[in-house]
Design an enzyme around this catalytic site. Sequence first.
Site, mmCIF file in Angstrom:
data_model
loop_
_atom_site.group_PDB
_atom_site.id
_atom_site.type_symbol
_atom_site.label_atom_id
_atom_site.label_comp_id
_atom_site.label_asym_id
_atom_site.label_seq_id
_atom_site.Cartn_x
_atom_site.Cartn_y
_atom_site.Cartn_z
ATOM 1 C CB THR A 87 0.749 4.663 -4.857
ATOM 2 O OG1 THR A 87 1.231 5.787 -5.144
ATOM 3 C CG2 THR A 87 0.232 4.441 -3.196
ATOM 4 C CB SER A 118 -0.796 -0.008 1.413
ATOM 5 O OG SER A 118 -0.083 0.349 2.355
ATOM 6 C CE LYS A 119 -2.574 6.790 -1.777
ATOM 7 N NZ LYS A 119 -3.782 7.542 -1.650
ATOM 8 N NE ARG A 120 -0.770 2.260 5.974
ATOM 9 C CZ ARG A 120 -1.383 1.208 6.241
ATOM 10 N NH1 ARG A 120 -0.769 0.462 7.064
ATOM 11 N NH2 ARG A 120 -2.526 1.057 5.671
#
Length: 484
Positions: A258, A252-254
């Site tokens: 992305t 994910s973005k974390r």
Amino acid sequence: MSVRVRLAPSPTGNLHIGTARTAVFNWLFARHHNGTFILRIEDTDTERSKPEYTENILSGLKWLGLDWDEGPYFQSQRLHLYRQAIQTLLDKGYAYRCYCTPEELEALREEQKARNEAPRYDNRHRNLTPEQIAEFEAQGRKPVIRFKIDDDREIVWHDLIRGTVVWKGSDLGGDMVIARMPESPDEAFGLPLYNLAVVVDDIDMGITHVIRGEDHIANTAKQILLYEALGAKIPEFAHTPLILNKDGRKLSKRDGVTSIDDFRKMGFVAPALANYMTLLGWTPPDGQEIFDLHTAAKQFSLSRVNKAGAKFDWDKLDWINSQYLHKMSPEELLPLITPYWQEAGYQFDLATDRDWLLSIIALITPSLTRLTDAVGLSKLFFTPVTLSGEAKEFVAQTEGVKETLNHVLANLDGELTAEKANEIIKQATKELKLKKGTVMRSIRVALTGELHGPDLLQTWLLLHQKGLDKPRLETVYQSLSNNH
Ligand code: GLU
């Protein structure tokens, strides 16, 4: 029957790695079977869809070399087809108008929560009488359209990646909304929703295989019911494994990435990224890890796609990227590296400095893992150098640095060739009775500020071409003379 597959991204964000990997598998499958790869933009969510995201998706797919044969089709231009299908479902009694207000549905959810039950619609408006309908209409309520899902249905399909999948109708959340409330009084119903539009399109476009992420499995169960109700042939389904981070959670973005753009900006080249994404879930029968998409397409089959999540491995991606970069010529690399140099503020003229820049690239290519590495590896050619801690220590503790630099400066006139540079080093070694390593390191430190780096002679010659060697040798020589 010829194979027809599609990628159906929603333009609510930039091209995501998960979508790109789905695109890779669809493309490989289509090419393997000499089939057709269709691109369909699912932009019915007018609030979240943006033209710039569509642009980003198209350019990202092109960059990766994933050419499509039909499309892009836009769902926003096909609303009439979905409306027709909804009307058919209403006419046949597979769908009905539900007049529940958001407040009533919220209250239902609260009750279910209190009873520790999963939230679901309880099908309460499935069998309204004409009188009840008339009353809701009179109250000015606006209906959504719901498609009937029987709780006791069992939905079974043979997934080409996951094998037999069984879903209970009762796990699908009750009768599902397929169209929103109408926005104006002259509309029979409002905007069609995802599951309905997908099925109508997949039928209309003659899709034979639906290859998409495993997060769509519950949708597939619902969609199979829609195929049945619309009297259409059900395509094959293949649900690809999720891409996981190193902790085993969905990437994910974390995790700092992305979109495909992020990978491009980080210095990965398209064929390397496409190669790596192919390996995210698929194992080639010949065990080869470096291949182009066309080669992979020849061998591709869904039966060699893993069910288990695919762990994203940065080291592997870096390794693959380096393999591609090391095989590229300076001419190929120059336009790819130039933007990073420019971004770093390096000054050069692409026309007059071309040969010099190509030589720098040839020098640093073996050390490149990502294109971005070119900035650090070639910094010494574009910015003034300062001595690293290690280099300062060497200068302070080594006998003969000053003398070496003095010798080099005394012999540095006219053109510098590799032979001449070698001769200078040899003479210094002999006359000053120093080890060759000391002489070379002294020169390297003065020229580059570092004890280690790319080939010294090449570096020196390239600096000399720009008249950068003499002032650097002088600066370090001066500083040593002032200290003693
Ligand atoms: N628009 C859906 C998505 O982006 C497409 C899913 C599908 O392939 O059916 O997830």
